[in-house]
Scaffold this active site. Structure first.
Site, mmCIF file in Angstrom:
data_model
loop_
_atom_site.group_PDB
_atom_site.id
_atom_site.type_symbol
_atom_site.label_atom_id
_atom_site.label_comp_id
_atom_site.label_asym_id
_atom_site.label_seq_id
_atom_site.Cartn_x
_atom_site.Cartn_y
_atom_site.Cartn_z
ATOM 1 N N SER A 172 -0.330 0.821 6.998
ATOM 2 C CA SER A 172 -1.288 1.981 6.347
ATOM 3 C C SER A 172 -2.191 1.186 5.252
ATOM 4 O O SER A 172 -1.816 0.329 4.706
ATOM 5 C CB SER A 172 -0.531 3.245 5.884
ATOM 6 N N TYR A 185 6.712 6.035 0.881
ATOM 7 C CA TYR A 185 6.024 5.622 2.133
ATOM 8 C C TYR A 185 5.060 4.499 1.987
ATOM 9 O O TYR A 185 5.224 3.528 2.555
ATOM 10 C CB TYR A 185 5.461 6.847 2.521
#
Length: 279
Positions: A172, A185
């Site tokens: 990400s 995350y």
């Protein structure tokens, strides 16, 4: 394209989203780039995973779709794979359990005889304003699903992945530009990028490539299921293209990394961020 404020219970479903994401159902055209290959895609029921499954099938690959419990979404992904003339295998289960990760690979070998492509894409996140708000159990679960599952899947697949195989991790943009309210995350996504780079070096002598993709804001069920409504409404507007990306807009990158045409691409990290640099 923007999206109205909305919220779902985790893990979220595609049918409840407004607007419905584009997974390439009507747009992706294959050209045989993955003919005869066998793929495992985790989180393959919806979002990026569904877009990759559709693309892989239209490129000639059979696909095992690993997912948690979103049966309706998974069946819809399988329908598109089968409409492309390829075999679809559904495998529900919680990847936080290492035994489930091993069972996913065992099932793929049972159905396909081998695994040429592993896409570790399943992910979990929740938004928290302070560190103290993050439950210990949620920290552990986020690491287990996002990062540890990648390790266990890779370890299980290596004995059945032939030379020329491809391992792809979904990282990400948050790995390099962490969002403070998504601390667990973001940490796992940095771990995926680092782990993939290590694997590329460890597996080179076996003829297996490892790469990662770093998406920016992509419109998937994870967003309305894990973010406050006001953040959902503005989701994607912070990047130069000023919109959330669609899952279909990542599919071609995953196809490239899985294909024999990318035989010298290993240890790479491809950003699909709507113009936001990864530094």
């Amino acid at each position: 394209m923007s999206q109205p404020a909305q919220q779902q219970e985790p893990p979220g479903t595609t049918g409840a989203m407004e607007p419905t994401p584009d997974h390439g159902e009507q747009s992706y055209r294959g050209s045989g780039r993955l003919a005869g290959k066998k793929a495992v895609i985790t989180g393959g029921d919806s979002g990026i995973g569904r877009a990759v499954a559709i693309a892989y099938a239209r490129e000639g690959a059979d696909v095992l779709i690993s997912y948690l419990n979103e049966d309706e979404d998974a069946r819809e992904t399988a329908r598109w794979v089968e409409e492309a003339g390829r075999k679809a295998v559904l495998f529900p289960g919680d990847l936080a359990d290492p035994a489930t990760c091993r069972a996913v690979i065992d099932k793929a070998v049972q159905e396909f005889g081998k695994v040429d492509i592993l896409v570790s894409n399943a992910a979990f996140q929740m938004t928290h304003e302070t560190i103290e708000e993050i439950p210990d159990e949620e920290w552990d679960r986020t690491l287990a699903i996002n990062l540890s599952a990648f390790f266990h899947l890779t370890k299980a697949v290596l004995p059945v992945m032939p030379p020329g195989g491809s391992i792809i991790g979904s990282s990400s943009v948050n790995s390099d530009n962490p969002v403070p309210t998504l601390l667990p995350y973001s940490a796992t996504k940095a771990g995926i990028a680092n782990m993939t780079a290590s694997m590329a070096q460890l597996l080179a002598e076996r003829g297996i490539r490892a790469n990662s993709v770093a998406p920016g804001p992509i419109w998937t069920p994870l967003i309305p299921a894990t973010m406050p409504e006001d953040e959902v409404e503005s989701f994607g507007q912070q990047v130069p293209l000023q919109r959330a990306g669609q899952p279909a807009e990542l599919a071609a990158v995953y196809v490239l990394l899985a294909s024999d045409e990318a035989s010298y691409v290993s240890g790479a990290r491809i950003a699909v961020t709507g113009g936001k640099p990864i530094l």
